[in-house]
Design a protein around this motif. Sequence first.
Motif, PDB file in Angstrom:
ATOM      1  N   SER A  13      -0.889  -8.327   4.948  1.00 32.94           N
ATOM      2  CA  SER A  13      -1.340  -9.490   4.160  1.00 32.94           C
ATOM      3  C   SER A  13      -2.693  -9.987   4.642  1.00 32.94           C
ATOM      4  O   SER A  13      -3.562 -10.328   3.829  1.00 32.94           O
ATOM      5  N   GLU A  14      -2.892 -10.041   5.948  1.00 27.65           N
ATOM      6  CA  GLU A  14      -4.160 -10.506   6.523  1.00 27.65           C
ATOM      7  C   GLU A  14      -5.310  -9.585   6.113  1.00 27.65           C
ATOM      8  O   GLU A  14      -6.374 -10.050   5.674  1.00 27.65           O
ATOM      9  N   ALA A  15      -5.083  -8.284   6.215  1.00 25.04           N
ATOM     10  CA  ALA A  15      -6.118  -7.317   5.850  1.00 25.04           C
ATOM     11  C   ALA A  15      -6.369  -7.326   4.348  1.00 25.04           C
ATOM     12  O   ALA A  15      -7.522  -7.277   3.901  1.00 25.04           O
TER      13      ALA A  15
ATOM     14  N   GLY B 279       5.781  -5.959   9.485  1.00 31.69           N
ATOM     15  CA  GLY B 279       6.495  -7.198   9.736  1.00 31.69           C
ATOM     16  C   GLY B 279       5.754  -8.205  10.594  1.00 31.69           C
ATOM     17  O   GLY B 279       6.354  -9.166  11.079  1.00 31.69           O
ATOM     18  N   GLN B 280       4.460  -8.008  10.769  1.00 29.81           N
ATOM     19  CA  GLN B 280       3.675  -8.915  11.605  1.00 29.81           C
ATOM     20  C   GLN B 280       2.572  -9.624  10.830  1.00 29.81           C
ATOM     21  O   GLN B 280       1.739 -10.309  11.412  1.00 29.81           O
TER      22      GLN B 280
ATOM     23  N   VAL C 288       3.373  -8.507  -0.334  1.00 32.84           N
ATOM     24  CA  VAL C 288       1.938  -8.675  -0.061  1.00 32.84           C
ATOM     25  C   VAL C 288       1.212  -9.046  -1.354  1.00 32.84           C
ATOM     26  O   VAL C 288       0.363  -9.943  -1.363  1.00 32.84           O
ATOM     27  N   ILE C 289       1.539  -8.384  -2.439  1.00 30.05           N
ATOM     28  CA  ILE C 289       0.908  -8.656  -3.743  1.00 30.05           C
ATOM     29  C   ILE C 289       1.113 -10.116  -4.139  1.00 30.05           C
ATOM     30  O   ILE C 289       0.174 -10.783  -4.588  1.00 30.05           O
TER      31      ILE C 289
ATOM     32  N   PHE D 232      -4.834   1.532   6.981  1.00 32.80           N
ATOM     33  CA  PHE D 232      -5.965   1.205   6.120  1.00 32.80           C
ATOM     34  C   PHE D 232      -5.608   0.119   5.134  1.00 32.80           C
ATOM     35  O   PHE D 232      -4.443  -0.143   4.844  1.00 32.80           O
ATOM     36  N   THR D 233      -6.627  -0.510   4.623  1.00 33.21           N
ATOM     37  CA  THR D 233      -6.563  -1.355   3.437  1.00 33.21           C
ATOM     38  C   THR D 233      -7.922  -1.234   2.775  1.00 33.21           C
ATOM     39  O   THR D 233      -8.909  -0.908   3.431  1.00 33.21           O
ATOM     40  N   GLY D 234      -7.974  -1.475   1.491  1.00 35.36           N
ATOM     41  CA  GLY D 234      -9.272  -1.404   0.848  1.00 35.36           C
ATOM     42  C   GLY D 234      -9.192  -1.278  -0.646  1.00 35.36           C
ATOM     43  O   GLY D 234      -8.162  -1.560  -1.271  1.00 35.36           O
TER      44      GLY D 234
END
Length: 177
Positions: free
Chosen positions: A111-113, A106-107, A144-145, A78-80
Amino acid sequence: MTEIRTPRLILRRWHDDDLAPMAEINADPDVMRWVDDGSVLDLDATARAIERWEEEWDEEGFGLFAVELLASGELAGFTGLSVPGFLPEMAAEVAISWRLGSPFWGQGYASEAAQATLEFALQDRGLERVVSICRVGDEASENVIRKLGMVPERVTTHPVYDFPLGVHAIDLTEYEA
């Protein structure tokens, strides 16, 4: 129904058949290492969590997206967005978060989401500011942040588990710059 497509992912609301793969992710000690006290979650706890996430969508107009791989249809995690109610000082904020199963690390999926979610928050939902709260030392999440352009704001302490949490933020003007 809210859905976001990125080059490799679909961010969408939760389906009944997401329960088993999300429970598998939540049962992985490596995945849960940086979450609360590091305890894994079983199927019932995962079902309750998904139910809460869906309720937040209905109440707030945002929530945690299921992250599905476009190519295979696999649930990656998940992301959100959510209100970080566990941290009383942040109860008026909206936080971005993510959790992906270890086969998807690692792919660049997180970050994309997260980038798509941040754009959704600031442009679609009209939020002026988004925070991220991360356990100090969680280098993968901190990476990611940084990619999101969020800046460190302060360090606070988890009210239950007593470990340091880094608070990072970005506002609409910083995002548009």
